[in-house]
Structure formats: structure tokens, C-alpha cells
Design a protein around this motif. Structure first.
Motif, PDB file in Angstrom:
ATOM      1  N   SER A 149      -6.007  23.739   9.210  1.00 57.13           N
ATOM      2  CA  SER A 149      -7.268  23.984   8.511  1.00 57.13           C
ATOM      3  C   SER A 149      -8.356  23.005   8.939  1.00 57.13           C
ATOM      4  O   SER A 149      -8.069  21.868   9.327  1.00 57.13           O
ATOM      5  CB  SER A 149      -7.054  23.873   6.994  1.00 57.13           C
ATOM      6  OG  SER A 149      -6.171  24.873   6.545  1.00 57.13           O
ATOM      7  N   PRO A 150      -9.606  23.435   8.855  1.00 60.56           N
ATOM      8  CA  PRO A 150     -10.718  22.532   9.177  1.00 60.56           C
ATOM      9  C   PRO A 150     -10.974  21.554   8.049  1.00 60.56           C
ATOM     10  O   PRO A 150     -10.577  21.791   6.899  1.00 60.56           O
ATOM     11  CB  PRO A 150     -11.900  23.496   9.352  1.00 60.56           C
ATOM     12  CG  PRO A 150     -11.573  24.646   8.448  1.00 60.56           C
ATOM     13  CD  PRO A 150     -10.074  24.792   8.512  1.00 60.56           C
ATOM     14  N   SER A 151     -11.654  20.464   8.373  1.00 64.72           N
ATOM     15  CA  SER A 151     -12.014  19.466   7.366  1.00 64.72           C
ATOM     16  C   SER A 151     -13.267  18.740   7.826  1.00 64.72           C
ATOM     17  O   SER A 151     -13.576  18.701   9.022  1.00 64.72           O
ATOM     18  CB  SER A 151     -10.876  18.458   7.153  1.00 64.72           C
ATOM     19  OG  SER A 151     -10.525  17.826   8.375  1.00 64.72           O
ATOM     20  N   SER A 152     -13.974  18.167   6.872  1.00 61.21           N
ATOM     21  CA  SER A 152     -15.209  17.450   7.186  1.00 61.21           C
ATOM     22  C   SER A 152     -14.947  16.340   8.197  1.00 61.21           C
ATOM     23  O   SER A 152     -14.000  15.563   8.049  1.00 61.21           O
ATOM     24  CB  SER A 152     -15.796  16.863   5.895  1.00 61.21           C
ATOM     25  OG  SER A 152     -16.998  16.165   6.161  1.00 61.21           O
ATOM     26  N   VAL A 190       2.483  19.949  -3.866  1.00 65.52           N
ATOM     27  CA  VAL A 190       1.419  19.111  -4.425  1.00 65.52           C
ATOM     28  C   VAL A 190       0.651  18.537  -3.245  1.00 65.52           C
ATOM     29  O   VAL A 190       1.230  17.887  -2.367  1.00 65.52           O
ATOM     30  CB  VAL A 190       1.985  17.983  -5.302  1.00 65.52           C
ATOM     31  CG1 VAL A 190       0.845  17.110  -5.830  1.00 65.52           C
ATOM     32  CG2 VAL A 190       2.799  18.559  -6.462  1.00 65.52           C
ATOM     33  N   ILE A 191      -0.647  18.806  -3.201  1.00 67.85           N
ATOM     34  CA  ILE A 191      -1.477  18.364  -2.082  1.00 67.85           C
ATOM     35  C   ILE A 191      -2.165  17.060  -2.456  1.00 67.85           C
ATOM     36  O   ILE A 191      -2.831  16.960  -3.490  1.00 67.85           O
ATOM     37  CB  ILE A 191      -2.513  19.430  -1.704  1.00 67.85           C
ATOM     38  CG1 ILE A 191      -1.819  20.765  -1.408  1.00 67.85           C
ATOM     39  CG2 ILE A 191      -3.314  18.968  -0.482  1.00 67.85           C
ATOM     40  CD1 ILE A 191      -2.771  21.889  -1.036  1.00 67.85           C
ATOM     41  N   THR A 214      -9.108  19.279   0.857  1.00 64.15           N
ATOM     42  CA  THR A 214      -7.766  19.811   0.613  1.00 64.15           C
ATOM     43  C   THR A 214      -7.823  21.250   0.105  1.00 64.15           C
ATOM     44  O   THR A 214      -6.873  22.018   0.307  1.00 64.15           O
ATOM     45  CB  THR A 214      -6.979  18.956  -0.399  1.00 64.15           C
ATOM     46  OG1 THR A 214      -7.522  19.112  -1.712  1.00 64.15           O
ATOM     47  CG2 THR A 214      -6.988  17.490  -0.001  1.00 64.15           C
ATOM     48  N   TYR A 215      -8.927  21.614  -0.543  1.00 63.64           N
ATOM     49  CA  TYR A 215      -9.034  22.979  -1.057  1.00 63.64           C
ATOM     50  C   TYR A 215      -9.221  23.989   0.068  1.00 63.64           C
ATOM     51  O   TYR A 215      -8.932  25.176  -0.105  1.00 63.64           O
ATOM     52  CB  TYR A 215     -10.168  23.068  -2.077  1.00 63.64           C
ATOM     53  CG  TYR A 215      -9.755  22.599  -3.455  1.00 63.64           C
ATOM     54  CD1 TYR A 215      -9.582  23.494  -4.501  1.00 63.64           C
ATOM     55  CD2 TYR A 215      -9.508  21.250  -3.697  1.00 63.64           C
ATOM     56  CE1 TYR A 215      -9.189  23.057  -5.761  1.00 63.64           C
ATOM     57  CE2 TYR A 215      -9.111  20.807  -4.943  1.00 63.64           C
ATOM     58  CZ  TYR A 215      -8.945  21.712  -5.971  1.00 63.64           C
ATOM     59  OH  TYR A 215      -8.537  21.282  -7.214  1.00 63.64           O
ATOM     60  N   ILE A 216      -9.722  23.543   1.210  1.00 66.18           N
ATOM     61  CA  ILE A 216      -9.795  24.430   2.379  1.00 66.18           C
ATOM     62  C   ILE A 216      -8.380  24.756   2.845  1.00 66.18           C
ATOM     63  O   ILE A 216      -8.033  25.923   3.088  1.00 66.18           O
ATOM     64  CB  ILE A 216     -10.605  23.780   3.511  1.00 66.18           C
ATOM     65  CG1 ILE A 216     -12.018  23.422   3.036  1.00 66.18           C
ATOM     66  CG2 ILE A 216     -10.668  24.704   4.731  1.00 66.18           C
ATOM     67  CD1 ILE A 216     -12.832  22.621   4.041  1.00 66.18           C
ATOM     68  N   ALA A 217      -7.548  23.720   2.953  1.00 66.48           N
ATOM     69  CA  ALA A 217      -6.153  23.926   3.331  1.00 66.48           C
ATOM     70  C   ALA A 217      -5.429  24.782   2.299  1.00 66.48           C
ATOM     71  O   ALA A 217      -4.648  25.683   2.638  1.00 66.48           O
ATOM     72  CB  ALA A 217      -5.450  22.582   3.504  1.00 66.48           C
ATOM     73  N   VAL A 219      -4.447  18.660  -5.913  1.00 70.41           N
ATOM     74  CA  VAL A 219      -4.207  19.982  -6.485  1.00 70.41           C
ATOM     75  C   VAL A 219      -2.775  20.365  -6.159  1.00 70.41           C
ATOM     76  O   VAL A 219      -2.138  19.751  -5.289  1.00 70.41           O
ATOM     77  CB  VAL A 219      -5.217  21.012  -5.908  1.00 70.41           C
ATOM     78  CG1 VAL A 219      -4.984  21.236  -4.422  1.00 70.41           C
ATOM     79  CG2 VAL A 219      -5.195  22.326  -6.674  1.00 70.41           C
ATOM     80  N   ALA A 220      -2.259  21.362  -6.855  1.00 78.64           N
ATOM     81  CA  ALA A 220      -0.913  21.859  -6.572  1.00 78.64           C
ATOM     82  C   ALA A 220      -0.974  23.368  -6.336  1.00 78.64           C
ATOM     83  O   ALA A 220      -1.972  24.025  -6.671  1.00 78.64           O
ATOM     84  CB  ALA A 220       0.039  21.531  -7.711  1.00 78.64           C
ATOM     85  N   VAL A 221       0.103  23.909  -5.777  1.00 75.15           N
ATOM     86  CA  VAL A 221       0.172  25.351  -5.547  1.00 75.15           C
ATOM     87  C   VAL A 221       1.634  25.776  -5.557  1.00 75.15           C
ATOM     88  O   VAL A 221       2.498  25.068  -5.053  1.00 75.15           O
ATOM     89  CB  VAL A 221      -0.522  25.741  -4.215  1.00 75.15           C
ATOM     90  CG1 VAL A 221       0.053  24.977  -3.036  1.00 75.15           C
ATOM     91  CG2 VAL A 221      -0.441  27.245  -3.968  1.00 75.15           C
TER      92      VAL A 221
END
Length: 220
Positions: free
Chosen positions: A43-46, A85-86, A146-149, A194-196
């Protein structure tokens, strides 16, 4: 490269719903779960910071330890095939070793180029955001990445028929404590973002409700 149709993408998005009840008998294969993690990794990130780590919680003992405070995944703790868990990086300042490593990882090795890049990062964090003088703001900046990932992992999972649910419904202090004490990370360097949960739905999920496009879009 295989090009997926717009219809295939929209079908996956329409079918992807937040799953609260998983079939405990159905487990994601190691190959499919590695695919999901790879989507997060790519995933991209800043500024190419990649300020994340993915903690895969398969230990039932750890899941049980989360039950008193992880109310948002109460049903999933016993049934989800995988729980992730991210983490987000703390103190990712322009002059940190963490960001220096990210620059070098992308192939910048000339000392002058590195210095110029770091100066741009300093101006970005000091003037453009600005976040440099606030430790919490720095962490929130990394958490946003992390929300992008997270989104890419959930969308990719949906494309191959795997259900998921993003989770913020837990006591963050206790989640940090439980995972840190389990040796998952150094709390001075990382924090829970965040978690998923992932798995296969145990029952059909109600049709998702979304605002119409015209209500949320403006063309200037």
C-alpha cells in the motif's frame, strides 16, 4: 497483467460488508492470508514512510484477554479466522532514523540528495501539516497511513471472497498494554492504530446503506 472489469470491482465492493458473525469452521488458507498481508505491505503511504506493522492475533489466550475490553469484535474473537491489529509508528520525525531508512530503501543514497529530502520533510512537518511539535499529531499522521493499508487489505479480501470488518471498538490503552506485554511491540516506538477481522460470514448481512453520489461530490 490481467485487467479486471469495472463490474467485477463494483461487485466486490457491493458484496463487502462489515462482518460481525463468522463461520468458526471455515479458515482462510495460508496462501490467501499471505495475499491479504501483501496487499497491506504494497500500500502507498505519505512520503513512502510505510509507518505500519501488522500483528496477527491467532493465540486464543490473547483473544480471550481482549474480551473484557474489545467490545467491537466480541463475536469475532472466538470465530474469526484471522484478527489483525495494525500498529502505527510513534515519533516519525523528519530527522528520525525511521524516515532516513525509508529514504534509503527507495534508492536515495547520495548524501546531498538525502539532506535535501530531509529538509523537504522538515518543512512539510513543520509548516505544511503542521505536526512536528506535537507527538500525538505525529502519531495520528502515521495512523492515517495505516488506514490506506487497512482498506486495501479488506478490498482485496472481498475480491477473493473473504469477509472482513474494521474495528475501532476497543479500549486502546488496554489493547496496547495486552499486546506490548505479549512482546508484540515496544510501546515507545509503536502504538495501536486500528484492528480488522477476517473470515467467512456465518449468515447473510443486510444490504449496505450509502448516500447517493450526488450528495457527497462537488466538482469545482
Amino acid at each position: 497483467m490481467t485487467i479486471l472489469t469495472k463490474e467485477q470491482f463494483l461487485s466486490a465492493y457491493q458484496n463487502r460488508k462489515s462482518c460481525r458473525y463468522y463461520d468458526p469452521e471455515r479458515k482462510i488458507s495460508a496462501e490467501d492470508f499471505e495475499f491479504i498481508l501483501e496487499l497491506g505491505r504494497l500500500s502507498p503511504s505519505s512520503i513512502g514512510s510505510e509507518p505500519w506493522q501488522f500483528i496477527v492475533v491467532q493465540s486464543q489466550a490473547l483473544r480471550d484477554a481482549m474480551k473484557p475490553f474489545a467490545w467491537g469484535m466480541a463475536n469475532a474473537l472466538d470465530t474469526a479466522s484471522h484478527i489483525v491489529v495494525i500498529l502505527a509508528k510513534k515519533n516519525a520525525r523528519f530527522d528520525s532514523e525511521f524516515l532516513l531508512e525509508s529514504i534509503k530503501r527507495r534508492g536515495t543514497t547520495d548524501p546531498d540528495d538525502i539532506t535535501a529530502t530531509l529538509k523537504r520533510y522538515e518543512s512539510f512537518q513543520l509548516n505544511d501539516m503542521p505536526i512536528l511539535q506535537d507527538e500525538r499529531a505525529l502519531f495520528d499522521w502515521c495512523s492515517k497511513q495505516t488506514y490506506i493499508a487497512l482498506a486495501n487489505m479488506m478490498t482485496g479480501a472481498a475480491m477473493v471472497g473473504i469477509d472482513s470488518c474494521p474495528i475501532e471498538g476497543f479500549d486502546y490503552a488496554k489493547m496496547n498494554q495486552v499486546l506490548a506485554e505479549a512482546g508484540a511491540f515496544a510501546p515507545s516506538e509503536w502504538g495501536v492504530s486500528v484492528a480488522v477481522t477476517f473470515g467467512y460470514r456465518a449468515k447473510e448481512i443486510a444490504q449496505k446503506a450509502r448516500k447517493p453520489l450526488a450528495e457527497i461530490t462537488k466538482f469545482l
